[in-house]
Design a protein around this motif. Structure first.
Motif, short mmCIF file in Angstrom:
data_model
loop_
_atom_site.label_atom_id
_atom_site.label_comp_id
_atom_site.label_asym_id
_atom_site.label_seq_id
_atom_site.Cartn_x
_atom_site.Cartn_y
_atom_site.Cartn_z
N GLY A 60 -50.97 28.97 10.83
CA GLY A 60 -52.15 28.33 11.43
C GLY A 60 -51.98 27.99 12.89
N MET A 74 -51.49 23.04 4.96
CA MET A 74 -52.27 21.84 5.32
C MET A 74 -51.38 20.88 6.08
SD MET A 74 -55.33 22.18 4.49
CE MET A 74 -54.96 23.30 3.14
N SER A 75 -50.72 21.40 7.10
CA SER A 75 -49.79 20.57 7.86
C SER A 75 -50.55 19.51 8.65
CB SER A 75 -48.99 21.46 8.81
OG SER A 75 -49.87 22.33 9.49
N ARG A 76 -49.95 18.36 8.72
CA ARG A 76 -50.57 17.25 9.45
C ARG A 76 -50.43 17.44 10.96
NH1 ARG A 76 -54.20 15.24 8.34
NH2 ARG A 76 -54.90 13.21 8.98
N LYS A 77 -49.37 18.16 11.33
CA LYS A 77 -49.05 18.33 12.75
C LYS A 77 -49.32 19.78 13.15
CE LYS A 77 -46.83 16.54 16.45
NZ LYS A 77 -47.99 16.44 17.33
N ARG A 78 -49.79 19.95 14.36
CA ARG A 78 -50.06 21.28 14.85
C ARG A 78 -48.77 21.92 15.34
NH1 ARG A 78 -55.12 23.34 16.17
NH2 ARG A 78 -56.03 21.35 15.64
#
Lengths: 329, 329
Positions: free
Chosen positions: B48, B1-5
């Motif tokens: 992801g 669930m990373s905030r950054k791509r």
DNA sequence: TGATTTTGTGTACACGATTACACAAATGGT
DNA sequence: ACCATTTGTGTAATCGTGTACACAAAATCA
């Protein structure tokens, strides 16, 4: 009538400045001489130059695109809301990308595709999307769920609709009119929304010591409302049908009148949900559990603004429905 | 669930390859070892990673975005077509950007905004956009005009609708029923489409030595149909009204029945145009000049394909309407 | 075996804008 | 007149991919 779009570097050469200055001419508050800006804008207009939004988005990390996930555009029950939202987004210079899908796996596929476009916001109107999928796919963009799923979460904002009071009013009136046998015609067999909506009415009935005697499931369309109503009225003695949305209510009413020769409100009470404009048309004049669509979409925009302001925590807004009285119940 | 791509370069580090190889893993036919690709895809899934479509578009010069210019989404007469087109576009992995606008200057503004996003195609449903403006704004993208403006041009493709034969059938029948006093209720006072549609019926009337005795102008909405029909029936002795679209026809019929106590088809004949699904609903059962919307949107996609194949010259497709017989005329 | 093609991968640049930084010129204050 | 500040502009790096080119390794062929 140039076939090729001009770039900022080319325009720079034409205007005798650097490409950085071109960029500045198009940024409202940046250090640039008034004369230079005017000259650049003039040359730009002459050559039809406009900054490339794709390149800008890449640099900015901001696309100004908003994904709208919906089940259908053609169904007036959704289209009306969508139109209001689209207008509001456009006023904020945000461009809406519509993801419209009936099938579930296609929908996820589509959401993944849209997420690669780095949309700034996601608004999910579809009750078929689980919160998990939404967060999974748009992990950088906190999605806005416009369904009634009662879940608190940091990564999702949502709008909750409360129709219990208005459903109570409507049921009270129908019961007072002497009806006792209620049926519920669902819009779908598997969504949170529909179960919750049904509960509003079921709770209201319970206060009178009543319950739904029959249930049927359609797909929010006129045809399904028509067809399911016929089956329902054949297998039960219902004298009142609460429908999952207005379009199905209209279908049910047509079915009752045409196939079973029963008229509203004398032989049968019919209630819709949504309160779309069409419900008020003279030919329908539906009694319906209505929602203020403008306020609804204002709330969506409000959530978008909160996300833009980067406010933390879960955001949730609750709206309440009103009864709209027509002549069908 | 990373905030950054995650980016391709970062993924490259994780997979122990160069970023170019990452790119190759996601391009179906490119020289890359099967094992490497599998490994990369696995790592990508794990983290992801999805290629950034904005960056890709910038590099490719191909955005896979399509702008749809429409007057309204909420009006079923347009929404039905739009939904069909959206589905077709999505099947081709093209994402539709909706430009929905009632006001003319806003619309041009919006079209300019969309053009900066380098949309691959533009489909204009609005009869309010002049060909000149369309070509001006989207000078690199040949627009597809879905109106009936009879203009041949190299820079614009268009779909022409021919309803003259079907209008003839409908008029013949109504005249045979003994009616002589026709009125036309336009959807707008200033569009090509509307003038052409009216002409189909006017020509058919002329064959019987008849002409429209009265004209009124609405805005394609139910309310305007209702209101204008009341005024029209007060100031003329019309016994047949041809309406600009189905929704107005429904409004006109309600007005006749409610305000003037005239029923269709006995006291008044009413004809719609478009042939939307709603027209066939039991409560309306409208006689209407209908168009096969699926075929219509197939034609739009066909033009898009031709543009993709870079075929030169103007493209034009003609579709013909059919009469749909209901009980209102 | 040696020459030639094919395969797989890395390096480096392009796509078209924005922006931190540097620096010259203009301005202001005393 | 001198120094400090502000203003305007250019240089160069950056955003995240795709791909032409180069080149080593592997495969093919005689």
């Amino acid at each position: 009538m140039s076939r090729k779009r001009i770039t900022s570097k080319e325009l720079a050469k034409l205007a005798g400045v650097s490409s950085a200055t071109i960029s500045r001419a198009f940024s409202p508050d940046s250090r640039i001489g008034g004369a230079t800006r005017d000259r650049i804008l003039a040359v730009a207009r002459e050559h039809g130059y406009q900054p490339n939004a794709i390149a800008r988005s890449l640099n900015n990390q901001r696309s100004r695109l908003v994904a709208l996930v919906v089940n259908a555009i053609g169904n007036p029950c959704e289209a009306e809301e969508q139109q209001l939202l689209v207008h509001r987004l456009q006023a904020k210079q945000l461009l809406p990308i519509i993801l419209c899908c009936a099938d579930h796996t296609d929908r996820l596929q589509l959401m993944r595709l849209a997420s690669t476009y780095q949309v700034d916001h996601v608004v999910i109107f579809s009750d078929m999307v689980s919160m998990k999928d939404a967060v999974d796919i748009f992990h950088t963009t906190r999605p806005i769920i416009v369904s009634f799923e009662p879940v608190e979460s940091d990564s999702v904002s949502h709008i909750r609709i409360d129709g219990s009071a208005a459903a109570g009013e409507i049921i009270d009136k129908i019961v007072k009119d002497g009806r006792k046998r209620f049926a519920y015609l669902s819009g779908t067999s598997s969504s949170w929304i529909d179960k919750l909506r049904r509960k509003w009415f079921a709770d209201a009935l319970a206060k009178h010591g009543l319950a739904f005697e029959a249930d049927a499931y359609g797909d929010y369309s006129y045809d399904s409302g028509f067809k399911e109503a016929v089956l329902l009225l054949h297998r039960s003695k219902a004298d009142a049908i609460i429908c999952g949305n207005d379009v199905m209510a209209i279908g049910a009413r047509d079915a009752a009148r045409r196939v079973l020769n029963r008229n509203t409100p004398d032989d049968l009470a019919i209630v819709g949900q949504d309160g779309i404009a069409m419900a008020a048309w003279d030919c329908h004049d539906l009694t319906t559990l209505s929602l203020d669509h403008a306020a609804f979409m204002d709330a969506v925009v409000d959530l978008i603004d909160r996300h833009d302001a980067d406010l933390e925590g879960p955001h949730s807004i609750t709206l309440t429905c009103k009864a709209r009285w027509g002549t069908t119940a």
